[in-house]
Design an enzyme around this catalytic site. Sequence first.
Site, short mmCIF file in Angstrom:
data_model
loop_
_atom_site.label_atom_id
_atom_site.label_comp_id
_atom_site.label_asym_id
_atom_site.label_seq_id
_atom_site.Cartn_x
_atom_site.Cartn_y
_atom_site.Cartn_z
N ASP A 51 16.12 24.73 54.37
CA ASP A 51 15.62 24.53 52.96
C ASP A 51 15.72 25.80 52.17
O ASP A 51 15.20 26.62 52.10
CB ASP A 51 14.00 24.07 52.81
CG ASP A 51 13.51 23.86 51.51
OD1 ASP A 51 14.24 23.66 50.45
OD2 ASP A 51 12.39 24.19 51.52
N ASP A 58 11.23 23.42 48.58
CA ASP A 58 10.65 21.98 48.45
C ASP A 58 10.26 21.34 49.69
O ASP A 58 9.60 20.18 49.82
CB ASP A 58 11.41 21.16 47.45
CG ASP A 58 12.93 20.64 48.09
OD1 ASP A 58 13.03 21.19 49.30
OD2 ASP A 58 13.50 19.75 47.59
N ASP A 69 18.63 21.41 52.52
CA ASP A 69 19.52 21.05 51.35
C ASP A 69 20.95 21.63 51.92
O ASP A 69 21.23 22.45 52.77
CB ASP A 69 18.98 21.41 49.95
CG ASP A 69 18.47 22.94 50.05
OD1 ASP A 69 19.20 23.75 50.53
OD2 ASP A 69 17.32 22.93 49.61
N ASP A 117 28.78 4.76 59.78
CA ASP A 117 27.20 4.12 60.41
C ASP A 117 27.56 2.57 60.83
O ASP A 117 27.85 1.83 59.99
CB ASP A 117 26.42 4.42 58.93
CG ASP A 117 24.90 4.14 59.46
OD1 ASP A 117 24.49 4.72 60.19
OD2 ASP A 117 24.52 2.93 58.71
N GLU A 123 29.80 4.86 64.85
CA GLU A 123 28.57 4.63 65.54
C GLU A 123 28.66 3.22 66.02
O GLU A 123 28.35 2.10 65.32
CB GLU A 123 27.33 4.68 64.48
CG GLU A 123 26.17 4.67 65.31
CD GLU A 123 24.93 4.28 64.49
OE1 GLU A 123 23.75 4.42 64.98
OE2 GLU A 123 24.94 3.49 63.35
C1 NOJ Z 1 22.34 4.12 62.15
C2 NOJ Z 1 21.50 5.51 61.49
O1 NOJ Z 1 21.95 6.65 62.58
C3 NOJ Z 1 20.10 5.37 61.36
O2 NOJ Z 1 19.38 6.63 61.12
C4 NOJ Z 1 20.02 4.42 60.09
O3 NOJ Z 1 18.69 4.22 59.90
C5 NOJ Z 1 20.80 3.16 60.47
N1 NOJ Z 1 21.83 3.31 61.01
C6 NOJ Z 1 20.90 2.16 59.07
O4 NOJ Z 1 21.90 2.91 58.23
#
Ligand code: NOJ
Length: 497
Positions: free
Chosen positions: A22, A26, A30, A197, A247
């Site tokens: 950080d 805050d 970042d 993701d 993922e």
């Molecule tokens: C997988 C991500 O790694 C996780 O952190 C997130 O909550 C979910 N996808 C939804 O985007």
Amino acid sequence: MPEPAWWQQRAIYQIYPRSFADSDGDGVGDLAGISARLDHLATLRIGAIWLSPIFTSPMADFGYDVADYCDVDPVFGTLADLDELVKQCHARDIKVVLDWVPNHSADQHPWFKESRSSRENPKRDWYTWRDAPNDWVSVFESCGPAWTYDETTGQYYLHSFMPEQPDLNWENPAVVAAMHDTLRFWLDRGVDGLRLDAIAKIAKDPLLRDQIGAPKRHDEDWESIHGFLRGIRKVIDEYDDRMIVGEVALQDLHRIVSYLESGDQLHMAHNFVFIDQDWGAEAYADCIADFERLAEETAWPAWFLANHDKPRPRSRFDHDGFGAQRQRAILVMLYALRGTPFIYQGEELGLPDARIPPERVVDVDGRDPERAPIPWTPGPGHGFTTGEPWLPFVEGSESLNAETQASDPDSTLHLTRRLAQLRDETPALVSGAQKPVDAGPDILAWTREDLLVAVNFSGRTVPLDVEGELVLSSVAGRKALSASLEPSEALIVRLTT
Ligand code: NOJ
């Protein structure tokens, strides 16, 4: 194997930006904080950083709810800070991978605001609306059904995660085109890759049929995924030398590999069969062998045992009190397997999960413990912040912090640096063939050309019958090879031929 690509050679290091460093006091990490800590990453010789989302977000899911795919959230800084970070990384030969969230936006995204405003809105079909929900449920247990009723128009909308994360409708070509443009926005700025993701979720049964009793999943991993991936890959291939890692949160290795095959889909996939299995030499050996055989020449593995969604390995595999040693062994394993190691920030320090008192819980799905801020130094704020950190530090931060470990040659930090250097200097660890070895019960072992790697999964000393020269051990102080492996030890041996 042809000359390895940048994403095959070195480890990729995941940064959870809220918890890394950080710069403005805050209490939340970042981009400027990351830029200020690049020397740490340089000593780890990583090939790339992957940043969890830094885009404009109401933060219901801490950035995985995106309100603007093409801007930086003020809590993390500005686009200029991101450009500066990319520049500084590139100057150190570190690539930058961003986290792209294609399955859902935030409910605060202008697209969703339009979509929910009336049934006739041109963006209505950018999300999925129905008069009545089907039986699909949210990935987050605490959220219940995957549908939320919206009073304005009297219909339900679909959300695979939180109600604040409505699912984009990938069956709509306008959505696909708009999302492709968000990729180009970042690739044009010089970003080297994307982590996709929840990628299996973008492909669903378009008929939205019920799940219960169905022979296969209807709410993810529909066959349409391959066309969607090819479309995404085409965009990536408009640019030189970029990479996408998905993922792929599926429990079937065949399906995971199908996302990688044929060179026109993903470059790599996070393997959830691997991360979700119980600690045991045989299960690991089988999973690795299966992946190797399935992937053969067509796919490159990625290995990871930690991220911001899973309890940290040191805590997860601590059933017999050997968690700390096991985290060290895991690092040896990840760096020595054929494939790209993904290291989650803090793994190089051997961090455990943090204890989160009930009044400080902020995550919807119990993931705060693995998201505790990185302790950089001893003392208040641990060099992470001058303010109040958004989550408590892990216990033991006075000694586990990076500065203290840097002055201890036996620390996990030094072990990680040695592993990274060894991988850099040893082509066999990057491109050498991998062969499984039966070294006895509780031992996972394999060769990479003239190197043998052995991991003791048990908390006992086990016999090891190997002749050669010790290259590296996860156990501090081991100087030479012996006839046994210590509890939870991993080592690399150069075999006598
Ligand atoms: C997988 C991500 O790694 C996780 O952190 C997130 O909550 C979910 N996808 C939804 O985007």
